[in-house]
Each structure stands twice: as structure tokens, then as C-alpha cells.
Design an enzyme around this catalytic site. Structure first.
Site, PDB file in Angstrom:
ATOM      1  N   ARG A  72      51.444  87.658  82.544  1.00 54.65           N
ATOM      2  CA  ARG A  72      52.389  86.656  82.016  1.00 54.65           C
ATOM      3  C   ARG A  72      52.384  86.739  80.496  1.00 54.65           C
ATOM      4  NH1 ARG A  72      51.758  81.134  85.353  1.00 54.65           N
ATOM      5  NH2 ARG A  72      53.835  80.764  84.550  1.00 54.65           N
ATOM      6  N   ARG A  98      48.062  69.228  90.176  1.00 56.24           N
ATOM      7  CA  ARG A  98      48.728  69.518  88.904  1.00 56.24           C
ATOM      8  C   ARG A  98      50.227  69.289  89.020  1.00 56.24           C
ATOM      9  NH1 ARG A  98      48.728  74.803  87.890  1.00 56.24           N
ATOM     10  NH2 ARG A  98      49.979  74.090  86.165  1.00 56.24           N
ATOM     11  N   LYS A 138      58.069  68.402  87.320  1.00 59.32           N
ATOM     12  CA  LYS A 138      56.946  68.853  86.493  1.00 59.32           C
ATOM     13  C   LYS A 138      57.411  69.762  85.369  1.00 59.32           C
ATOM     14  CE  LYS A 138      54.276  72.570  87.709  1.00 59.32           C
ATOM     15  NZ  LYS A 138      54.034  73.558  86.675  1.00 59.32           N
ATOM     16  N   ASN A 139      58.208  70.774  85.714  1.00 59.51           N
ATOM     17  CA  ASN A 139      58.514  71.787  84.699  1.00 59.51           C
ATOM     18  C   ASN A 139      59.520  71.294  83.653  1.00 59.51           C
ATOM     19  OD1 ASN A 139      56.642  73.463  85.782  1.00 59.51           O
ATOM     20  ND2 ASN A 139      58.092  74.725  86.934  1.00 59.51           N
ATOM     21  N   CYS A 143      45.176  83.969  83.828  1.00 56.10           N
ATOM     22  CA  CYS A 143      46.435  84.245  84.498  1.00 56.10           C
ATOM     23  C   CYS A 143      46.247  84.296  86.000  1.00 56.10           C
ATOM     24  CB  CYS A 143      46.902  85.583  83.973  1.00 56.10           C
ATOM     25  SG  CYS A 143      48.549  85.920  84.351  1.00 56.10           S
ATOM     26  N   ASP A 159      58.734  79.654  92.908  1.00 54.04           N
ATOM     27  CA  ASP A 159      57.825  78.520  93.150  1.00 54.04           C
ATOM     28  C   ASP A 159      57.923  77.980  94.576  1.00 54.04           C
ATOM     29  OD1 ASP A 159      57.047  78.805  90.555  1.00 54.04           O
ATOM     30  OD2 ASP A 159      58.193  77.100  89.787  1.00 54.04           O
TER      31      ASP A 159
HETATM   32  N1  EPU Z   1      57.930  87.315  80.939  1.00 53.09           N
HETATM   33  C1  EPU Z   1      57.732  88.343  80.026  1.00 53.09           C
HETATM   34  N2  EPU Z   1      57.578  88.022  78.710  1.00 53.09           N
HETATM   35  C2  EPU Z   1      57.635  86.748  78.259  1.00 53.09           C
HETATM   36  C3  EPU Z   1      57.849  85.700  79.168  1.00 53.09           C
HETATM   37  C4  EPU Z   1      57.998  86.025  80.517  1.00 53.09           C
HETATM   38  O1  EPU Z   1      57.658  89.511  80.398  1.00 53.09           O
HETATM   39  O2  EPU Z   1      57.502  86.536  77.041  1.00 53.09           O
HETATM   40  C5  EPU Z   1      58.094  87.638  82.356  1.00 53.09           C
HETATM   41  C6  EPU Z   1      56.959  87.043  83.197  1.00 53.09           C
HETATM   42  O3  EPU Z   1      55.836  87.886  83.205  1.00 53.09           O
HETATM   43  C7  EPU Z   1      57.605  86.899  84.541  1.00 53.09           C
HETATM   44  C8  EPU Z   1      59.064  86.598  84.199  1.00 53.09           C
HETATM   45  O4  EPU Z   1      59.256  86.987  82.848  1.00 53.09           O
HETATM   46  O5  EPU Z   1      57.551  88.117  85.226  1.00 53.09           O
HETATM   47  C9  EPU Z   1      59.459  85.149  84.326  1.00 53.09           C
HETATM   48  O6  EPU Z   1      58.550  84.328  83.607  1.00 53.09           O
HETATM   49  P1  EPU Z   1      58.987  82.932  83.002  1.00 53.09           P
HETATM   50  O7  EPU Z   1      58.810  82.983  81.535  1.00 53.09           O
HETATM   51  O8  EPU Z   1      60.321  82.559  83.541  1.00 53.09           O
HETATM   52  O9  EPU Z   1      57.906  81.960  83.629  1.00 53.09           O
HETATM   53  P2  EPU Z   1      57.105  80.819  82.901  1.00 53.09           P
HETATM   54  O10 EPU Z   1      57.937  80.176  81.858  1.00 53.09           O
HETATM   55  O11 EPU Z   1      55.755  81.334  82.528  1.00 53.09           O
HETATM   56  C10 EPU Z   1      57.995  78.947  84.462  1.00 53.09           C
HETATM   57  C11 EPU Z   1      57.408  77.877  85.326  1.00 53.09           C
HETATM   58  C12 EPU Z   1      56.735  78.501  86.525  1.00 53.09           C
HETATM   59  C13 EPU Z   1      57.791  79.308  87.293  1.00 53.09           C
HETATM   60  C14 EPU Z   1      58.471  80.334  86.362  1.00 53.09           C
HETATM   61  C15 EPU Z   1      59.618  81.064  87.030  1.00 53.09           C
HETATM   62  C16 EPU Z   1      56.864  76.128  83.788  1.00 53.09           C
HETATM   63  C17 EPU Z   1      55.835  75.373  83.060  1.00 53.09           C
HETATM   64  N3  EPU Z   1      56.437  77.138  84.558  1.00 53.09           N
HETATM   65  O12 EPU Z   1      56.927  79.795  84.094  1.00 53.09           O
HETATM   66  O13 EPU Z   1      56.290  77.430  87.327  1.00 53.09           O
HETATM   67  O14 EPU Z   1      57.173  79.997  88.348  1.00 53.09           O
HETATM   68  O15 EPU Z   1      58.988  79.663  85.208  1.00 53.09           O
HETATM   69  O16 EPU Z   1      60.579  80.173  87.461  1.00 53.09           O
HETATM   70  O17 EPU Z   1      58.053  75.835  83.711  1.00 53.09           O
HETATM   71  C18 EPU Z   1      54.980  76.406  88.965  1.00 53.09           C
HETATM   72  O18 EPU Z   1      55.581  75.344  88.721  1.00 53.09           O
HETATM   73  O19 EPU Z   1      54.230  76.556  89.973  1.00 53.09           O
HETATM   74  C19 EPU Z   1      55.149  77.552  88.073  1.00 53.09           C
HETATM   75  C20 EPU Z   1      54.321  78.587  88.048  1.00 53.09           C
END
Ligand code: EPU
Length: 428
Positions: free
Chosen positions: A122, A397, A22-23, A117, A305
Site C-alpha cells: 500500500r 474498528r 467509517k471511510n 500493511c 471491502d
Molecule cells: N495505491 C498506489 N499508490 C498510492 C495509493 C494507492 O499504488 O499512492 C494503490 C494501492 O496499493 C491499491 C490501490 O491503489 O492497490 C487502491 O488503493 P486506495 O488508495 O484506493 O486505498 P486506500 O485509500 O489505502 C481506502 C479505504 C480502504 C479501501 C480502499 C479501496 C479508507 C480509510 N480506506 O484505502 O478501506 O479498501 O480505499 O476502496 O478509506 C476498509 O474500510 O476495510 C478499507 C481497507
């Protein structure tokens, strides 16, 4: 609202095929916009987040043809307006990847802010930091993120935290920028590497994906490609845990065992046997399940995850386990539901203390988000009696045909469709 009804207590056995990740898919599908020619994507999972990504592309003007159940041809050359309005973006948090890809292609992007959220704070400050470093001006205009650049120039981007989303968005925006971009403190998740491989197959020049420094030398144009998406690490991990929770005997096929190492290591500590083959893993349980401690971390650490699913397994293990959630600050929302099934878990901030109870009992529960929903499916499979899970649209999803795949392993699970049910707003 559709629900799953599970009669628990059946030992899972047999073989299950894992779908595409998915991701990775939700990053690669928007990335097709960067090419001037059609792209063919293989191993595309049939899940709701993929449908949403493709619908966004279609509504923007892309031509989409299904060539097979998991193969799609996308010609995004008809997209001329770099805008994703709220109505399209609100259903999926990953719609923020349209920011990077539209900026990379048009030097301009207007995309609705990611919606509500469910896992805690996030923010997207690191995404915006990356776009700014490349020379773009980012504003929030009535809920729309508006990004514009006269030109995108390669630069050094240092992330303050390890973030998958911002690493991917930085790659998407930088791939056609002028000169060299160096991303430091980059995320190393398999889907980050998969996106880089996809972009390189279109003619991009990206090195270092999978390490914490990614170097991107901008290219003028990207061509069409045919590319197979990697298998889903988290779907595979979820079936590994489901097999363990039912003391089953399951061969999980179409996986990359290397991507599962942190999950395998913890399962082995818990007393689960995991045998690795080239592209499959065989999960069995002979002895007792025992406690362990887990802390979620960016890849190659234990993935957030998988935290709800493995915590569910720990409810069935002997002893007291401590689970620390170090990525998101609100990822224990399934705990109340598991308590209704007899679990003994206390949560204090980012730490959950799980007292093994040996068995769970079926109960009506509600899926609060995608992985929490998957955890409740695992709980229902292992529990005595009947578990009814509501709000399964969260689960759909990210898991292709989960009830059919589980039935193939001997589970007693049905999906009950309730006419007139509405899909609520989701944003993971
Ligand atoms: N963060 C910040 N600022 C940013 C971006 C992130 O502070 O600009 C923080 C977040 O708040 C969090 C940490 O950094 O505490 C990690 O967030 P990350 O950006 O890695 O997460 P994401 O890109 O929003 C993706 C996956 C999630 C998965 C996370 C962590 C996708 C579409 N989503 O989310 O997947 O949990 O990385 O590996 O790739 C899921 O599949 O169930 C899911 C939630």
C-alpha cells in the site's frame, strides 16, 4: 483478547439501522482542521477508527465536545503544531489524511508513515505526487513524512491508478491553494463525494466529485459548518450478506440504495431478493443460492471491502464461483480460517475459486483484518455449531455495536471480554 462467540444457524429477521460511514468519517474528522471555526458533525459512527481520529485531534490541541451519541463539536483552532507523531498515527492507516489537511492549513506537515500493511503493498507515492504537484517538497525523515511548501499553487494532478486515499489527500491539500487544481483519474467512491460536500459546506469550491475529474478552485478561508456523514455502504452490504447467508428477512435502514447498487446486483445474481426503498433495502431469500463470478473494482464497481463477506456467501451457494481481487494483493487472508469451517476455496494470486459446500461448521477462528473479520462473523452466523472469533478489535474498528445489532436481528452472539487484553497495532 476479546472474542465473539456465535451459535450459528439462526435466521436473521427484523430491522437494523446503519451507522455513519467509517471511510468518510476518517477523512472528514481531520478535515475540520482546515476551518477557522468550530464544526458540528452528525451521524458519526461509534467505532474505534473514529475514536483514534478524534484522539489525534485532541492530543494536537483541538477542543472536542460530544453533543449526542453520534454528534460531535470540534474546534480545531487550538492546533498550532502540524505534527502527528508515530505513537498517535500508528493505530490507523487513515492517519495519512492528516498530511493533506495539515499541509492545506499550515503549508507544513510532519506525520508518521502509515503503519504495517495487512492487505498487501500500500504505497503512498500518489499522495506524495499530488503534494509535489501543488508545490510541496516531500521527504521521509526517519519514518516521518515531512512536507513543506512556501505556497501551494493549484495544478493538474493525474493519478497513475485510481486511489481513494490520494484523491482525498489531494482535495484536502488543494482546497486552500491558490488557483485551480484539476485531479484526473480521481476515485469516485461515496466517501470522496462526502468529503467534497463537507468541504463545500465550509465554503470550498469543489466540482466534479463522483466523476473522474475533480476541479478545485482554492479559497482563502473555510468557515464552520454542521454536516451529517453519509451512511456506511460497507456496513450495509455486510448486513445484506449476513441476511442472505442465514436465509433471513431483514430491513436495512438508513442507507443510500444507489451506493449499494453493485452489491445488490451481485446478490440478485446469487438468488437473493433485494427490494429498494428511499433510504432502506429489504433482503430476503426464497430459492437456492447459486454461484456467480466477482471482480473487485474502484467505485462504481464491486468494492474490495465487500469481497471477503460475499466470498463467504458464495461458499454457501451451489456451484463454482470465481472471485478476482483487483485492488489489493493480499486480501484472501480469511481463506485459511474459512477452510477450518469447511469451506472449499483455492487461491492463486489474485483469484479465488470457491466450490459451494452448502453449509459451514462452527470452529475457533481469528480475524486477520477488518473485513475478513466481518466475513468470519457472517460465516459464524450461517454455520452449524459454535464459532469463536478472536482478535475482534479489527472488526470493532469499522462496525458499531455489531453484536448488539445482530442480536437485535435474532442472532445468538455474545462478546466475551478477557481482562487484561491488549489492543495490537492495526493499520488498514
Ligand atoms: N495505491 C498506489 N499508490 C498510492 C495509493 C494507492 O499504488 O499512492 C494503490 C494501492 O496499493 C491499491 C490501490 O491503489 O492497490 C487502491 O488503493 P486506495 O488508495 O484506493 O486505498 P486506500 O485509500 O489505502 C481506502 C479505504 C480502504 C479501501 C480502499 C479501496 C479508507 C480509510 N480506506 O484505502 O478501506 O479498501 O480505499 O476502496 O478509506 C476498509 O474500510 O476495510 C478499507 C481497507
Amino acid at each position: 483478547m476479546d472474542k465473539f462467540i456465535i451459535k450459528g444457524g439462526r435466521r436473521l429477521s427484523g430491522e437494523v439501522e446503519i451507522s455513519g460511514a467509517k471511510n468518510a468519517a476518517v477523512a472528514i474528522i481531520p478535515a475540520v482542521i482546515l476551518s477557522d471555526e468550530p464544526c458540528i458533525l452528525e451521524n458519526v459512527p461509534q467505532i474505534r477508527d473514529v475514536s483514534i481520529s478524534m484522539k489525534i485531534l485532541y492530543e494536537m490541541g483541538a477542543d472536542i465536545t460530544m453533543l449526542g451519541k453520534h454528534t460531535v463539536k470540534i474546534d480545531a483552532s487550538g492546533i498550532t503544531e502540524p505534527i502527528v507523531p508515530y505513537e498517535m498515527a500508528k493505530h490507523m492507516r487513515a492517519s495519512y489524511y492528516f498530511l493533506g489537511t495539515l499541509l492545506g492549513k499550515f503549508k507544513r506537515a510532519r506525520v508518521s508513515m502509515p503503519g504495517g500493511c495487512y492487505l498487501g503493498d500500500r504505497p503512498i507515492d500518489q499522495h506524495l505526487k499530488a503534494f509535489s504537484a501543488l508545490g510541496a517538497n516531500c521527504t521521509n525523515d526517519h519514518g516521518m513524512i515531512d512536507i513543506q511548501a512556501d505556497s501551494l499553487i493549484g495544478n493538474q494532478i493525474y493519478f497513475d491508478c485510481v486511489t481513494v486515499g490520494a484523491t482525498i489527500n489531494a482535495m484536502l491539500a488543494a482546497v486552500k491553494a491558490t488557483g485551480l487544481t484539476v485531479i484526473e483519474n480521481a476515485a469516485k467512491e461515496p466517501h470522496v463525494v462526502d468529503l467534497a460536500n463537507f468541504l463545500n459546506s465550509m465554503g470550498a469550491d469543489i466540482m466534479g466529485a463522483g466523476t473522474d475529474v475533480i476541479k478545485i478552485r482554492g479559497v482563502k478561508r473555510l468557515r464552520g459548518t454542521t454536516y451529517a456523514i453519509i451512511p456506511d455502504q460497507i456496513e450495509a452490504g455486510t448486513y445484506m450478506v449476513a441476511a442472505a447467508a442465514t436465509r433471513g428477512d431483514v430491513l436495512i435502514k438508513n442507507v443510500i440504495p444507489k451506493h449499494l447498487e453493485s452489491i445488490t446486483a451481485k446478490l440478485e445474481k446469487i438468488g437473493v431478493s433485494v427490494e429498494e426503498f428511499d433510504d432502506s433495502v429489504h433482503v430476503t431469500v426464497d430459492g437456492p443460492l447459486v454461484k456467480t463470478n466477482i471482480k473487485t473494482m474502484p467505485h462504481p464497481g464491486f468494492p474490495t471491502d465487500m469481497q471477503p463477506q460475499i466470498s463467504t456467501l458464495l461458499c454457501l451457494a451451489e456451484g463454482t464461483s470465481i472471485v478476482t481481487e483487483d485492488i489489493f494483493n493480499n486480501r484472501f487472508r480469511y481463506v485459511d480460517e474459512l477452510r477450518r469451517m469447511g469451506a472449499d476455496i483455492s487461491v492463486d494470486g489474485k483469484v479465488a475459486v470457491i466450490e459451494g459446500v452448502g453449509k459451514l461448521m462452527g470452529a475457533p477462528v481469528t480475524a486477520p483484518d477488518l473485513r475478513a473479520g466481518a466475513a468470519l462473523v457472517v460465516a459464524g452466523l450461517a454455520a452449524h455449531g459454535i464459532t469463536e472469533i478472536e482478535d475482534i478489535y479489527h472488526i470493532e474498528r469499522g462496525y458499531e455495536n455489531i453484536e448488539e445489532k445482530l442480536r437485535g436481528l435474532g442472532a445468538d452472539i455474545i462478546k466475551k471480554s478477557v481482562p487484561g487484553s491488549a489492543v495490537r497495532k492495526v493499520a488498514l
